[in-house]
Design an enzyme around this catalytic site. Structure first.
Site, PDB file in Angstrom:
ATOM      1  N   GLY A   1       0.707  -1.370   0.359  1.00  0.00           N
ATOM      2  CA  GLY A   1      -0.138  -0.067   0.025  1.00  0.00           C
ATOM      3  C   GLY A   1       0.737   0.742  -0.124  1.00  0.00           C
ATOM      4  O   GLY A   1       2.531   1.106   0.740  1.00  0.00           O
ATOM      5  N   CYS A   2       0.269   2.180  -0.376  1.00  0.00           N
ATOM      6  CA  CYS A   2       1.611   4.164  -0.110  1.00  0.00           C
ATOM      7  C   CYS A   2       1.528   3.807   1.039  1.00  0.00           C
ATOM      8  O   CYS A   2       2.592   3.798   1.061  1.00  0.00           O
ATOM      9  CB  CYS A   2       0.158   4.717  -1.581  1.00  0.00           C
ATOM     10  SG  CYS A   2      -1.740   5.133  -0.422  1.00  0.00           S
ATOM     11  N   TYR A   3       0.861   3.809   2.019  1.00  0.00           N
ATOM     12  CA  TYR A   3       1.040   4.556   3.245  1.00  0.00           C
ATOM     13  C   TYR A   3       2.221   3.234   3.609  1.00  0.00           C
ATOM     14  O   TYR A   3       3.268   4.052   4.246  1.00  0.00           O
ATOM     15  CB  TYR A   3      -0.137   4.705   3.962  1.00  0.00           C
ATOM     16  CG  TYR A   3      -1.224   6.054   4.053  1.00  0.00           C
ATOM     17  CD1 TYR A   3      -0.836   6.782   3.956  1.00  0.00           C
ATOM     18  CD2 TYR A   3      -2.198   5.879   3.257  1.00  0.00           C
ATOM     19  CE1 TYR A   3      -1.667   7.899   4.096  1.00  0.00           C
ATOM     20  CE2 TYR A   3      -3.154   6.438   3.477  1.00  0.00           C
ATOM     21  CZ  TYR A   3      -3.005   7.975   3.475  1.00  0.00           C
ATOM     22  OH  TYR A   3      -3.663   8.502   3.466  1.00  0.00           O
TER      23      TYR A   3
ATOM     24  N   THR B   1       4.071   2.024   2.272  1.00  0.00           N
ATOM     25  CA  THR B   1       5.385   2.145   1.749  1.00  0.00           C
ATOM     26  C   THR B   1       6.200   3.684   2.278  1.00  0.00           C
ATOM     27  O   THR B   1       7.538   3.240   2.800  1.00  0.00           O
ATOM     28  CB  THR B   1       5.100   2.486  -0.209  1.00  0.00           C
ATOM     29  OG1 THR B   1       4.523   1.201  -0.444  1.00  0.00           O
ATOM     30  CG2 THR B   1       6.578   2.637  -0.950  1.00  0.00           C
ATOM     31  N   ALA B   2       5.530   4.291   2.553  1.00  0.00           N
ATOM     32  CA  ALA B   2       5.961   6.097   2.757  1.00  0.00           C
ATOM     33  C   ALA B   2       5.794   5.207   4.205  1.00  0.00           C
ATOM     34  O   ALA B   2       7.492   5.741   4.444  1.00  0.00           O
ATOM     35  CB  ALA B   2       4.768   7.000   2.806  1.00  0.00           C
TER      36      ALA B   2
END
Lengths: 352, 352, 352, 352
Positions: A154-156, A158-159
C-alpha cells in the site's frame, strides 16, 4: 525479446500510471489493457494524456486471452476481485503483480477482519498467500527474484516503512510505540468521483480521516514492523487528505531504545539504503517534500532527533501513484523477471 | 558519440526542465551546468528532485570552458544577458539554443521598442539576427536543420501559433482581427519570489495582467502571423495568471474570411499537423486541457465554429515549461543536429 | 418585525451561502430550510461550518407549511423543479427569489430550446414569465421594488453584463460582435461529485467546456444585451473551469462603434456605477482579480482599450456564489421588500 | 460611544484581517491604520478587497498621534519592534493587543534564547512581562477582563492548546510526552515573497519545516501546558506547510495517565468547552477540517482513542489568521474592554 505485459484495471489512476511508465521501459511490450466499465473504449478516450502517443484498445478481461498475449500481468483492481483474477492468471503461468491489498497480509484471519464483508467474509484464495512476496524491494529484494506473485504494498505502508524500517531493524527505536502521521494527495482516493474528493470539498483544507476504526493499511504496517522487530506491534496511524493530487509525506514518531548518539539514526538510514537505487537519504538539515518526488519512483527520507523530548522523527516523501503503487510494481517486475531493477523508472520527478 | 550539452542558467525552472529532459535523451551527454548566483552549488542543492539521480556542479559561465566541454549550449538567461552569451558561444562554434527573447524578433527596431531599456536601448547583437531561426518546428522545420542559432519561441506565442497558424495559413480566418486570450500557470513568472507569484496571492483566484501597455510576447505573435498572412497584423493579447504551476491554454478568437464549411477548419488543422510528432488535433467534441499535457512536449489543439456568431475559436494546451520552453528547445536541437526529432521527448504527460 | 425567510434547496452550495449571508442580515429571520435528499438531517450535519453556530433542521418542502412560516422564499433548485415550486409558493402569496434559470428568459420558446428535454419540452409555468423581474439590480433596480417573483441571474451573465453593459448602453461598443471568455471556479458545477469536479481532474489545469453546442447562459446574456442595444445579439461565449473553488473572471471583447476617446470607456463605466453599492470600477491601471472579491457581493470591473488592435476589453471579477448567486438574490430581496439594499451584504471579501 | 481602534502593521495579512473583522464590529470605530513601508498609501491600494468599501489612509506610526486618536491598538509587527511599540502605546494609556511573540513567554530568559539575536540578545521591555495576559480566552478569560496588555497567542499554540488543554487539565493524559504534528496554510509565512511561499514551490506538495532546531512556537506551547500540568514539559513539535492559504490542523498525540473510559476524553472536552462561544466539540465520528472554519473565529476540536495502541489523539482545526491571530485578538479586546465577547466575530466560515 521483450517482456509482454498486460494491465488489468487500466482505467484507474494506477493503471494509467503503469502505462505511462511502461511506455518508457526498454524491455517491455504493452500487450493488452483490460478494464470492466471502460471496455470497448480506447485508452486515449479514457485518458487524453495518451492521445497521439499510444492507441490501445481497452478490453474486458479474459484470463485465457491474457495469458496467451502476455507474460506478466499488473492488477489494479478492487480487493476481492483482484484475488480472483490473480488466481486465474497465476494458474495460467503468468507472473502477477497485484496492486490490491489481497496478498499483502500473510494471515488470512487478519485479512478477513480488515477486508471481509458480509457477502465475502474470508479471503477468496488463501492457498496463494504463502507464495506471495511483499513487494517492497528495500526489504524483500532477494525473495522478489523469480517471484510469480507479488503483493505490491500500500502507499501509506511504503512511505512509513521506508522512513522507519532502518531504525527498527537497527534496534534504535522501538516498534511498539510508533505513531504514523501521514499526509496524502487526493489521487489516493481513486478516480471515482466522491464527496471527499470533490474539488470544492478537498481544496483549501486539510483533514484527518478513518481515525476511528482505523485505516486498512494499519495491519500491513504492523505486520512488516513486527517482522523487523521480532515482536507484535500495535501502532497509531492517522491518514490525512490534503489539497494536492499526488504525494504522501509520512512522519513516524518513535521512542529510542536507549541512549544513542544523535548521528546513529541517520547513519543507520544511510547504511540501510546504501546502493538502493530509489531511496535518497537527504543531507543533514534537509527535509523531505512530496513536490520533489512527484512523478518519480524515488523516496526522500530523513530523520531528526528532538533534543527537547528525546524522541525520534523519521520522515519520508513518495509519490503515492509511483513508489506508492505503479512504479514500485514495475520495480518488483524487474526483479521478478531478472531485468535491471531501474529500467523504466529512471525518470526525474516533475518539479515544479 | 553523444552530443555534449551545456546549460547556461541552470538554476531556474526552464534550466531544471532541460536537465530533467536531457537526462532521458539517449544521444546527449550533460557536460556542464552554469548559473550565476547558484555557482558553487551542486544541482541537487538547488533542485532536490535531482538528489540521488545526478550529481553535477553548477559553475560560473566561462565561454572558452563551455565551448571546450560542449557542442551545444542551451541558454536560459534574462534578455540582453542572453544575447551577449549567445554571441560569445556562437563565435566559438557552438550550436546555441536561446530560450530568451533576444533573437525571436527579426526586426531590431521592434526589439528595441519592446525590450529596450534606458541602460540598453538597442539590441546588443543585431548582426546575429539574420542567422537566428525561429524555433517552432511546426513552422520552420526545414530551416532548423543545421541551424547554429535558434531562438526558442515564447510560451504564449507557441500556444497561440499552434492553435491558429493552420487556419491563417489556409486562408480560412483573417490574421488581422485576432484576439488571443491565454491562461498561464505561475511558473511562467520564473523562480524568483515576487508578489504576483506569492502563494496566498496567486492561489484561489484568476487575474489578467499586462493588459495595458501590452505583454512582450505580442510582437512575436504578430511577426509570425504576419509572415503567414503576408500582411501586417495587430492583435489583442490578454494573458492571465491562474492558480496552477504549469500549463498554458490559449483561446484564439478569429473571423472567417468567407463562408467555409464548418468542417474546413478542423480539416486544415489535421492537414497541417499530419505527421507532426508533438501536436495532437483532438477528436471532434473534445477540448484541450492543460492537465493532459503536463510534463510533456505535446500540444493538444482543437477548433470550434460558433454557429450563433459565425466566429471561430482555435484552442491549444501546452506545458509552458516543456513545449513552451525546454522541450521545444530540445526538439530544435534534435533538428539542428540531425538527431531524431523526438529523442528525449517521448514521455507521456503526468496526469493527474 | 423581521422578514421571515425560507430556503428551498438548502443542501447545495448556494443554499449554504444563503444561510451564511442571511445569518448576518439584521432584518431577517431564518424560518425554514428545505431540501429533498437531506431532509431529516440538521444543517450542521450537511455543512459542518455551521456547527456550534446555528442548529436548524432540514425538512422536505411543503408549500403550505412554507407559506405559513415564511414571507420570502429563496429557491436553489434544478430548473423545471424550480418553476413548479415557484408557482406553488407564489400562489400562496410569498415573495420568491428563484436562483434557477426558469424565469430568466422572457421568451418561453427560447427557454424550451435551451432547457427543454424530451420529458419536459416546454416551460412548466409560462404564465408567470411576464411577472418575473430579472434580478440584476444594476439594470433593473426600479422594477425590483415590490417584485414578487425575481429571476436571479446566472453567474456568468452577471459577470459579463456588469463588465460590458455600460459600454453597450452608452453606445460605445457594438453588442453584436461580442466575445465572452469567462473563467470559473469549480463550485459552479455544484456539490454533486462528478468527473469534471473530481479534485485530481480539476486541479492543476484549465480547460474550456461546452464550447460546442453552447452553454445555457448564452441566451440569457444575449437577451439582456439585446435589450440594451435595441437589436438582436449573437455572441460567442467560452466558459472555462479553473483549479479554484470560487470566482468568475469575465473578459468581454468588443468592437468600438466609432472613434471614441480612450477615456470614454472608463468614464461610461464610472457614470453607470456611480452610487452602486456593490460595483467598483477599479482605478486606471488596476485589473480585476477574483481573489479580491471572494466571499463578498462586490464586483470589480475595469476596461482597457488596446491601442494596437483598436478593440476594447471589458473585465469583471465576482464571486460566483455571492454576486453570482446568493448575494445577488439577497440584494434583490432587500429591494423587493423595501429594505436597505446592502443589509446583510456589507462583508468584505476573504483575502487571501 | 464606540471604542476607537488603531491597527499598527496594517499592510500584512493579519492587519488586513483585523480591518475586515473590525468593519463588522458594531461597537468599534476604525480610527487609524499604521504601517512602515506602506505609509502614504491608502488601504485599498495595498489590499484591493477593500476597494469601494473603506477608504482609509495608511500612516507612519506616531505614538502620540495614535494615543490621541484611539483607545485600543492592535499590533501586527515583527518581534522586537513590537515590544518597543507596545511600551510606547501602553505608557500612553492605551489598551494594547500584541500579535507578536514579544509578551507570550513569561520568562525573559526563555524569550532571549528563542528570539534573541546578536543585535538584540535580550527582551527590550521585560518590565512589562508581568502585566501581559496570555490571550487565549478559553484559558485566561478572567484575567483578560480589564487587561491593558494582551499577548495574543501564536497560531500553532492556539490550535494545539485548544486540542489538548482539556485533557491535560483533567489529568487524562500526560503533558510530558506530547507530540504535536501540525499542518499550516501558507499565509502563516506572511505576505513578503519568499522561496518557501513561492507558488510553484508551495503548490502540489507538503513538507515539514523547522524540525531541526525547533519552531519558536515550541516554548509557548510548553509554557502553557506546564502551567496546566503543574510540571515542566518538553514536547516534540513538527510544523508542516501545505498547499492552501489558510488554516491549521493540529494533531496532538498523547499518552493516557491511566485506564480511563474511552468516553472520558470527549466528555472532558465537552465540559471544558461548555458555553465557549468559539469552540465546537464535534459529534462523535466527525473529524475537524480546516475548510470548515475558514474565515471564522471558530475552532473545531475532537478526540479519538486508538484501541490498538492505547494512545490518544486530540485534534483541532482553526483559521490561522482568525482564531490563530486577528479574530482571537478581537475576542481578547472584547473581553478586555467589557464588550460582548462575540461582537464582530459571529461570521460563519466561508465554505467552500
Amino acid at each position: 525479446m521483450p517482456t509482454r505485459v498486460a494491465i488489468v484495471g487500466a482505467s484507474g489512476y494506477t493503471g494509467a500510471e503503469l502505462v505511462r511508465l511502461l511506455l518508457g521501459h526498454p524491455r517491455v511490450e504493452l500487450a493488452a489493457l483490460y478494464a470492466r466499465r471502460a471496455a470497448g473504449s480506447r485508452l486515449a478516450e479514457v485518458f487524453p494524456q495518451f492521445a497521439g502517443r499510444v492507441d490501445l484498445p481497452i478490453e474486458e478481461l479474459d484470463a485465457d486471452d491474457c495469458a496467451r498475449r502476455a507474460d506478466v500481468a499488473f492488477l489494479a483492481l478492487p480487493h476481492g476481485d483482484s484475488a480472483r483474477a490473480v488466481a486465474a492468471l497465476h494458474q495460467r503461468g503468468m507472473t502477477v503483480l497485484d496492486l490490491s491489498a489481497d496478498f499483502r497480509l500473510r494471515d488470512a484471519g487478519v485479512y478477513g477482519r480488515w477486508y471481509g464483508s458480509e457477502a465475502e467474509p474470508a479471503h477468496p484464495h488463501p492457498e496463494l498467500l504463502p507464495e506471495a512476496v511483499y513487494g517492497l524491494p528495500e526489504l524483500y529484494r532477494d525473495r522478489l527474484a523469480g517471484a510469480r506473485l507479488v503483493a505490491v504494498p500500500g502507499c501509506y505502508p511504503t512511505a512509513a516503512l521506508l522512513a522507519v524500517a532502518p531504525l527498527v531493524r537497527a534496534g534504535l527505536v522501538g516498534a511498539d510505540r510508533l505513531v504514523v502521521d501521514a499526509k496524502s494527495g487526493v489521487t489516493g482516493a481513486g478516480r471515482s468521483p466522491s464527496p471527499i474528493a470533490h474539488f470544492p470539498e478537498a481544496g483549501e483544507g486539510v483533514r484527518p480521516y478513518k481515525v476511528v476504526g482505523g485505516h486498512r493499511h494499519t495491519p500491513e504496517m504492523e505486520q512488516e514492523l513486527a517482522a523487523l522487530a521480532g515482536a507484535e506491534v500495535r501502532l497509531l496511524f492517522t491518514p490525512h487528505l490534503l489539497p494536492m493530487s499526488r504525494g504522501i509525506l509520512a512522519c513516524v514518531y518513535a521512542e529510542p531504545t536507549g541512549e544513542h548518539e544523535p548521528a546513529a539514526y541517520r547513519d543507520a538510514m544511510v547504511r540501510a539504503y546504501e546502493g538502493e537505487p530509489f531511496v535518497t537519504v537527504l543531507p543533514p538539515g534537509r527535509l523531505p517534500d512530496t513536490a520533489h518526488v512527484r512523478g518519480s519512483n524515488r523516496a526522500h527520507v530523513a530523520v531528526a532527533v528532538c533534543e527537547r523530548s528525546g524522541r525520534v522523527l523519521a520522515m519520508s516523501a513518495i509519490d503515492n501513484l509511483v513508489k506508492g503503487a505503479s512504479g514500485q510494481a514495475i520495480q518488483c517486475m524487474n526483479l521478478a523477471r531478472g531485468l535491471d531493477e531501474t529500467e523504466g523508472l529512471d525518470g526525474v520527478g516533475l518539479f515544479p
